[in-house]
Design a protein around this motif. Structure first.
Motif, PDB file in Angstrom:
ATOM      1  N   ARG A 293       0.851  -1.195   0.000  1.00 45.19           N
ATOM      2  CA  ARG A 293       0.000   0.000   0.000  1.00 45.19           C
ATOM      3  C   ARG A 293       0.886   1.244   0.000  1.00 45.19           C
ATOM      4  N   VAL A 294       0.548   2.180  -0.873  1.00 46.56           N
ATOM      5  CA  VAL A 294       1.250   3.451  -1.011  1.00 46.56           C
ATOM      6  C   VAL A 294       0.198   4.557  -1.045  1.00 46.56           C
ATOM      7  N   THR A 295       0.466   5.648  -0.334  1.00 51.50           N
ATOM      8  CA  THR A 295      -0.427   6.803  -0.393  1.00 51.50           C
ATOM      9  C   THR A 295       0.206   7.846  -1.300  1.00 51.50           C
ATOM     10  N   ARG A 296      -0.492   8.187  -2.342  1.00 50.76           N
ATOM     11  CA  ARG A 296      -0.010   9.188  -3.297  1.00 50.76           C
ATOM     12  C   ARG A 296      -0.562  10.562  -2.918  1.00 50.76           C
ATOM     13  N   VAL A 297       0.310  11.568  -2.924  1.00 49.79           N
ATOM     14  CA  VAL A 297      -0.095  12.969  -2.785  1.00 49.79           C
ATOM     15  C   VAL A 297       0.121  13.574  -4.168  1.00 49.79           C
TER      16      VAL A 297
ATOM     17  N   LEU B   6      -2.895   3.746  -3.404  1.00 49.11           N
ATOM     18  CA  LEU B   6      -2.446   2.864  -4.478  1.00 49.11           C
ATOM     19  C   LEU B   6      -2.045   1.528  -3.880  1.00 49.11           C
ATOM     20  N   GLU B   7      -2.024   0.520  -4.700  1.00 47.33           N
ATOM     21  CA  GLU B   7      -1.565  -0.803  -4.282  1.00 47.33           C
ATOM     22  C   GLU B   7      -0.592  -1.316  -5.333  1.00 47.33           C
ATOM     23  N   ILE B   8       0.673  -1.472  -4.941  1.00 46.43           N
ATOM     24  CA  ILE B   8       1.678  -2.028  -5.846  1.00 46.43           C
ATOM     25  C   ILE B   8       1.571  -3.550  -5.750  1.00 46.43           C
ATOM     26  N   PRO B   9       1.275  -4.230  -6.859  1.00 53.14           N
ATOM     27  CA  PRO B   9       1.083  -5.685  -6.813  1.00 53.14           C
ATOM     28  C   PRO B   9       2.349  -6.405  -6.353  1.00 53.14           C
ATOM     29  N   GLU B  10       2.115  -7.463  -5.605  1.00 54.48           N
ATOM     30  CA  GLU B  10       3.215  -8.311  -5.130  1.00 54.48           C
ATOM     31  C   GLU B  10       2.890  -9.762  -5.465  1.00 54.48           C
ATOM     32  N   GLU B  11       3.928 -10.533  -5.650  1.00 51.82           N
ATOM     33  CA  GLU B  11       3.765 -11.968  -5.890  1.00 51.82           C
ATOM     34  C   GLU B  11       4.457 -12.728  -4.772  1.00 51.82           C
ATOM     35  N   GLU B  12       3.823 -13.802  -4.348  1.00 53.90           N
ATOM     36  CA  GLU B  12       4.422 -14.627  -3.306  1.00 53.90           C
ATOM     37  C   GLU B  12       5.576 -15.432  -3.894  1.00 53.90           C
ATOM     38  N   THR B  13       6.689 -15.425  -3.200  1.00 59.85           N
ATOM     39  CA  THR B  13       7.872 -16.199  -3.602  1.00 59.85           C
ATOM     40  C   THR B  13       8.335 -17.013  -2.402  1.00 59.85           C
ATOM     41  N   ALA B  14       9.368 -17.784  -2.582  1.00 63.88           N
ATOM     42  CA  ALA B  14       9.932 -18.564  -1.482  1.00 63.88           C
ATOM     43  C   ALA B  14      10.526 -17.659  -0.412  1.00 63.88           C
ATOM     44  N   HIS B  15      10.784 -16.396  -0.760  1.00 63.68           N
ATOM     45  CA  HIS B  15      11.419 -15.456   0.170  1.00 63.68           C
ATOM     46  C   HIS B  15      10.474 -14.356   0.618  1.00 63.68           C
TER      47      HIS B  15
ATOM     48  N   VAL C 211       4.609   4.281   3.301  1.00 60.53           N
ATOM     49  CA  VAL C 211       5.230   4.734   2.050  1.00 60.53           C
ATOM     50  C   VAL C 211       4.310   5.769   1.410  1.00 60.53           C
ATOM     51  N   ILE C 212       4.893   6.912   1.072  1.00 54.61           N
ATOM     52  CA  ILE C 212       4.167   8.010   0.429  1.00 54.61           C
ATOM     53  C   ILE C 212       4.764   8.194  -0.958  1.00 54.61           C
ATOM     54  N   LEU C 213       3.924   8.431  -1.946  1.00 53.54           N
ATOM     55  CA  LEU C 213       4.395   8.844  -3.262  1.00 53.54           C
ATOM     56  C   LEU C 213       4.141  10.343  -3.361  1.00 53.54           C
ATOM     57  N   ALA C 214       5.193  11.135  -3.184  1.00 50.58           N
ATOM     58  CA  ALA C 214       5.096  12.595  -3.290  1.00 50.58           C
ATOM     59  C   ALA C 214       5.078  12.932  -4.774  1.00 50.58           C
TER      60      ALA C 214
END
Length: 125
Positions: free
Chosen positions: A2-6, A19-28, A86-89
């Motif tokens: 999750r990111v908040t954009r200003v 905003l939501e930056i997609p993530e994929e599950e990995t072994a790590h 996390v903020i996206l300025a």
């Protein structure tokens, strides 16, 4: 992630957008695809710091490490960000936003982004 954009709206005022930056599950753990960056800036803000309306100096992620900041947008909305947020300025034009130190010391990392980075794919439905 999750990111908040200003950002600057058509009304030339700043606004928040989640905003939501997609993530994929990995072994790590969960990983996003690489996001292009132009540089990294480290910042330490003194106690009591406050900046009246100002624009972001460039497009950048602001990753909060310690402390907390309150951001007020031109539309009157206020949000508080602390360690792990996390903020996206992205309000590099228009009226800008107000930043108020609410928990010190505040340490953050700025990840400078390319001007042409397309964040539309991260918008929530």
């Amino acid at each position: 992630m999750r990111v908040t954009r200003v950002y600057t709206g058509d009304d030339e005022q700043s606004h928040f957008e989640d905003l939501e930056i997609p993530e994929e599950e990995t072994a790590h753990g969960w990983l996003s695809a690489p996001v292009p960056a132009r540089g990294v800036v480290f910042r330490r803000t003194p106690p009591g710091g406050s900046l009246d309306f100002h624009q972001a100096p460039r497009r950048q992620f602001v990753i909060m490490l310690t402390g907390a900041v309150e951001i007020e947008c031109g539309d009157g909305a206020v949000r508080r960000f602390a360690a792990g947020d996390v903020i996206l300025a992205d309000d590099t034009s228009g009226q800008g936003h107000i930043s108020r130190e609410v928990a010190a010391p505040r340490r953050s990392v700025f990840v400078v982004l390319p001007d042409d980075l397309d964040v539309s794919r991260w918008r929530l439905p």
